[in-house]
Design a protein around this motif. Sequence first.
Motif, PDB file in Angstrom:
ATOM      1  N   ASP A  16       0.858  -1.186   0.000  1.00 18.55           N
ATOM      2  CA  ASP A  16       0.000   0.000   0.000  1.00 18.55           C
ATOM      3  C   ASP A  16       0.896   1.237   0.000  1.00 18.55           C
ATOM      4  O   ASP A  16       1.386   1.662   1.048  1.00 18.55           O
ATOM      5  CB  ASP A  16      -0.910  -0.017   1.236  1.00 18.55           C
ATOM      6  CG  ASP A  16      -1.698   1.283   1.395  1.00 18.55           C
ATOM      7  OD1 ASP A  16      -1.737   2.075   0.434  1.00 18.55           O
ATOM      8  OD2 ASP A  16      -2.270   1.495   2.479  1.00 18.55           O
ATOM      9  N   GLN A  17       1.104   1.815  -1.174  1.00 19.31           N
ATOM     10  CA  GLN A  17       2.034   2.931  -1.289  1.00 19.31           C
ATOM     11  C   GLN A  17       1.483   4.222  -0.685  1.00 19.31           C
ATOM     12  O   GLN A  17       2.246   5.114  -0.303  1.00 19.31           O
ATOM     13  CB  GLN A  17       2.408   3.150  -2.763  1.00 19.31           C
ATOM     14  CG  GLN A  17       3.196   2.002  -3.372  1.00 19.31           C
ATOM     15  CD  GLN A  17       4.455   1.670  -2.583  1.00 19.31           C
ATOM     16  OE1 GLN A  17       5.242   2.552  -2.246  1.00 19.31           O
ATOM     17  NE2 GLN A  17       4.641   0.392  -2.273  1.00 19.31           N
ATOM     18  N   ALA A  18       0.160   4.337  -0.610  1.00 20.83           N
ATOM     19  CA  ALA A  18      -0.423   5.547  -0.026  1.00 20.83           C
ATOM     20  C   ALA A  18      -0.010   5.701   1.435  1.00 20.83           C
ATOM     21  O   ALA A  18       0.340   6.800   1.888  1.00 20.83           O
ATOM     22  CB  ALA A  18      -1.940   5.523  -0.154  1.00 20.83           C
ATOM     23  N   THR A  19      -0.062   4.595   2.206  1.00 19.32           N
ATOM     24  CA  THR A  19       0.331   4.671   3.617  1.00 19.32           C
ATOM     25  C   THR A  19       1.810   4.348   3.827  1.00 19.32           C
ATOM     26  O   THR A  19       2.390   4.756   4.835  1.00 19.32           O
ATOM     27  CB  THR A  19      -0.516   3.709   4.475  1.00 19.32           C
ATOM     28  OG1 THR A  19      -0.395   2.371   3.954  1.00 19.32           O
ATOM     29  CG2 THR A  19      -1.979   4.127   4.459  1.00 19.32           C
ATOM     30  N   LYS A  20       2.426   3.653   2.873  1.00 16.69           N
ATOM     31  CA  LYS A  20       3.834   3.274   3.022  1.00 16.69           C
ATOM     32  C   LYS A  20       4.779   4.374   2.553  1.00 16.69           C
ATOM     33  O   LYS A  20       5.850   4.580   3.135  1.00 16.69           O
ATOM     34  CB  LYS A  20       4.106   1.997   2.229  1.00 16.69           C
ATOM     35  CG  LYS A  20       5.486   1.404   2.449  1.00 16.69           C
ATOM     36  CD  LYS A  20       5.639   0.088   1.712  1.00 16.69           C
ATOM     37  CE  LYS A  20       6.979  -0.569   1.996  1.00 16.69           C
ATOM     38  NZ  LYS A  20       7.113  -1.884   1.301  1.00 16.69           N
ATOM     39  N   ALA A  21       4.395   5.110   1.488  1.00 14.77           N
ATOM     40  CA  ALA A  21       5.285   6.118   0.911  1.00 14.77           C
ATOM     41  C   ALA A  21       4.732   7.536   1.058  1.00 14.77           C
ATOM     42  O   ALA A  21       5.399   8.419   1.605  1.00 14.77           O
ATOM     43  CB  ALA A  21       5.532   5.801  -0.571  1.00 14.77           C
ATOM     44  N   ALA A  22       3.498   7.767   0.567  1.00 17.86           N
ATOM     45  CA  ALA A  22       2.946   9.134   0.607  1.00 17.86           C
ATOM     46  C   ALA A  22       2.724   9.615   2.030  1.00 17.86           C
ATOM     47  O   ALA A  22       3.002  10.779   2.357  1.00 17.86           O
ATOM     48  CB  ALA A  22       1.630   9.174  -0.179  1.00 17.86           C
ATOM     49  N   PHE A  23       2.219   8.726   2.888  1.00 16.64           N
ATOM     50  CA  PHE A  23       1.912   9.122   4.264  1.00 16.64           C
ATOM     51  C   PHE A  23       3.153   9.618   5.013  1.00 16.64           C
ATOM     52  O   PHE A  23       3.135  10.713   5.594  1.00 16.64           O
ATOM     53  CB  PHE A  23       1.252   7.960   5.012  1.00 16.64           C
ATOM     54  CG  PHE A  23       0.831   8.293   6.412  1.00 16.64           C
ATOM     55  CD1 PHE A  23      -0.429   8.806   6.667  1.00 16.64           C
ATOM     56  CD2 PHE A  23       1.694   8.115   7.488  1.00 16.64           C
ATOM     57  CE1 PHE A  23      -0.820   9.129   7.962  1.00 16.64           C
ATOM     58  CE2 PHE A  23       1.314   8.430   8.774  1.00 16.64           C
ATOM     59  CZ  PHE A  23       0.045   8.941   9.016  1.00 16.64           C
ATOM     60  N   PRO A  24       4.270   8.873   5.040  1.00 17.35           N
ATOM     61  CA  PRO A  24       5.437   9.364   5.786  1.00 17.35           C
ATOM     62  C   PRO A  24       6.038  10.643   5.201  1.00 17.35           C
ATOM     63  O   PRO A  24       6.629  11.437   5.943  1.00 17.35           O
ATOM     64  CB  PRO A  24       6.426   8.196   5.717  1.00 17.35           C
ATOM     65  CG  PRO A  24       5.940   7.310   4.644  1.00 17.35           C
ATOM     66  CD  PRO A  24       4.474   7.490   4.563  1.00 17.35           C
ATOM     67  N   ILE A  25       5.888  10.865   3.876  1.00 14.55           N
ATOM     68  CA  ILE A  25       6.375  12.124   3.296  1.00 14.55           C
ATOM     69  C   ILE A  25       5.593  13.295   3.890  1.00 14.55           C
ATOM     70  O   ILE A  25       6.178  14.299   4.326  1.00 14.55           O
ATOM     71  CB  ILE A  25       6.217  12.097   1.761  1.00 14.55           C
ATOM     72  CG1 ILE A  25       7.194  11.099   1.150  1.00 14.55           C
ATOM     73  CG2 ILE A  25       6.443  13.493   1.178  1.00 14.55           C
ATOM     74  CD1 ILE A  25       7.012  10.894  -0.343  1.00 14.55           C
ATOM     75  N   GLY A  26       4.279  13.157   3.913  1.00 19.39           N
ATOM     76  CA  GLY A  26       3.454  14.201   4.504  1.00 19.39           C
ATOM     77  C   GLY A  26       3.734  14.395   5.975  1.00 19.39           C
ATOM     78  O   GLY A  26       3.809  15.541   6.461  1.00 19.39           O
ATOM     79  N   ARG A  27       3.914  13.308   6.699  1.00 23.33           N
ATOM     80  CA  ARG A  27       4.200  13.420   8.131  1.00 23.33           C
ATOM     81  C   ARG A  27       5.580  14.037   8.377  1.00 23.33           C
ATOM     82  O   ARG A  27       5.766  14.797   9.329  1.00 23.33           O
ATOM     83  CB  ARG A  27       4.139  12.027   8.789  1.00 23.33           C
ATOM     84  CG  ARG A  27       2.746  11.468   8.931  1.00 23.33           C
ATOM     85  CD  ARG A  27       1.899  12.321   9.850  1.00 23.33           C
ATOM     86  NE  ARG A  27       2.449  12.377  11.204  1.00 23.33           N
ATOM     87  CZ  ARG A  27       2.090  13.260  12.129  1.00 23.33           C
ATOM     88  NH1 ARG A  27       1.187  14.178  11.834  1.00 23.33           N
ATOM     89  NH2 ARG A  27       2.617  13.239  13.332  1.00 23.33           N
ATOM     90  N   HIS A  28       6.532  13.712   7.519  1.00 21.25           N
ATOM     91  CA  HIS A  28       7.879  14.297   7.679  1.00 21.25           C
ATOM     92  C   HIS A  28       7.812  15.811   7.571  1.00 21.25           C
ATOM     93  O   HIS A  28       8.418  16.534   8.380  1.00 21.25           O
ATOM     94  CB  HIS A  28       8.817  13.734   6.608  1.00 21.25           C
ATOM     95  CG  HIS A  28      10.216  14.260   6.704  1.00 21.25           C
ATOM     96  ND1 HIS A  28      11.155  13.706   7.547  1.00 21.25           N
ATOM     97  CD2 HIS A  28      10.835  15.297   6.074  1.00 21.25           C
ATOM     98  CE1 HIS A  28      12.293  14.381   7.440  1.00 21.25           C
ATOM     99  NE2 HIS A  28      12.121  15.349   6.545  1.00 21.25           N
ATOM    100  N   LEU A  29       7.047  16.295   6.595  1.00 23.31           N
ATOM    101  CA  LEU A  29       6.941  17.743   6.410  1.00 23.31           C
ATOM    102  C   LEU A  29       6.190  18.410   7.561  1.00 23.31           C
ATOM    103  O   LEU A  29       6.546  19.515   7.990  1.00 23.31           O
ATOM    104  CB  LEU A  29       6.232  18.037   5.080  1.00 23.31           C
ATOM    105  CG  LEU A  29       6.990  17.621   3.814  1.00 23.31           C
ATOM    106  CD1 LEU A  29       6.121  17.827   2.581  1.00 23.31           C
ATOM    107  CD2 LEU A  29       8.299  18.399   3.678  1.00 23.31           C
ATOM    108  N   SER A  30       5.157  17.734   8.057  1.00 26.61           N
ATOM    109  CA  SER A  30       4.330  18.351   9.106  1.00 26.61           C
ATOM    110  C   SER A  30       4.937  18.217  10.494  1.00 26.61           C
ATOM    111  O   SER A  30       4.438  18.827  11.447  1.00 26.61           O
ATOM    112  CB  SER A  30       2.927  17.735   9.093  1.00 26.61           C
ATOM    113  OG  SER A  30       2.976  16.353   9.400  1.00 26.61           O
TER     114      SER A  30
END
Length: 432
Positions: free
Chosen positions: A283-297
């Motif tokens: 699941d790339q949405a929670t595996k890749a996209a999610f941590p990118i967003g969390r890293h920025l926030s």
Amino acid sequence: MRWFPKGIIGLALATLLVACVRNEPYRTVYEPCTVAQKGAECRKSSLEQNDEYLLGFVEFDDQGWFWDRKQADTLIDRLLEKDELESGLLMVVYVHGWRHNASFDDNNVASFRETLKRIYSYEHLASQSEGRPERKVAGIYVGWRGLSANVEPFRTFSFWDRKNTADKVGHGALTDLLVRLEEVQFSHLKVYDSTKSRLAQTKLIVVGHSFGGEMVYSALSQILIDRFSGDAESPQTFGDLVILVNPAFEASRFTPLHDLAGVRKWYADGQLPLVAIFTSETDQATKAAFPIGRHLSTLFEKYRPDGDVQKQADRQAVGHFAPYRTHELRPRPAAEAAAPQASEAEKKVADVTDFRNAKSARQQWIDLSSRNGWSLDLGSARLTHQGKSLPRNPLYVVAVDKQIIKDHGDIWNPRFLDFMRQFILFTTIVEE
């Protein structure tokens, strides 16, 4: 060339307006609609019904308010009618995720209808096997504006904006709805206690997908923590079972519940799962996209001096955080080439097999779940305890093979549904 900037701005605004999905409820009629008779005329009804199930819709706006509390009131009143109290109910709540809503043609709505049909089939078989009348099946579809844009790239970029919205809904009136549904269950159980009849053993299952999983956890996390830390010999959950599939929330929010489960050194024989999280390994949405967003926030968040694990937990989705994983779900070797059931006749045969297998597995559960590293075959999948928690720990964080759930939205995969139906049967089989 003076027109150029204005033209570009106007085109961008026009594209944005076209891309946006309307911000209004879909279900504005409160009279029950009989799907078999009216079909698509049920588009605006908040209650769909037929001989197999009742399906109620409750919608929330982007601020987490009920679009119209009358949707919830109408549903609750219906679930408390005399016929439902006397027969008992199987209530399944489904909270959809990103890119979906409560529209009549949404594919999550269509798939949920099909799932309710299969649950009815199981209950019909169970009632015959146990010599009792059927409990009625009630589905509750929680709608919100998970689909906020129809046009790319706005559709994809809406991921982080919709996470913020899901957080508002989860901390809003959703808790009110879920608590009222549990009160319906308590009302039914009072009938059971007074009559000592097995007929009114009403069950409540709550399922959330993607941001819907975040919403469910936000709405119930404090309730779950309070009940898990109580003085009862066995930990309590909300309803009978909470299931989160590819949930999009950070592992750090699961930490209090995870730690409470670790404090307990013993669980009773036959302890059933209470909270189960299933996440596809691909699941790339929670595996890749999610941590990118969390890293920025979380750039300016402060962590412990030795807080690498704490930082990871705050940036990774719960299902991908290795320290919290307790189980894995893989295809059964003998079932890897099995074709999904397609025709109605094949589904009926499969339902009989599923029910028998689930009853057999329930009977084996006490002995099986006491072993570290146990495995259990359900449908075409094998659930295996990884030995990182007590064997009967009722909190499951499950890594799911890509053949069972291939990506973020593949939750209606026949292999996963085949497993999930039997998994849920553990909590809905009436005990003697």
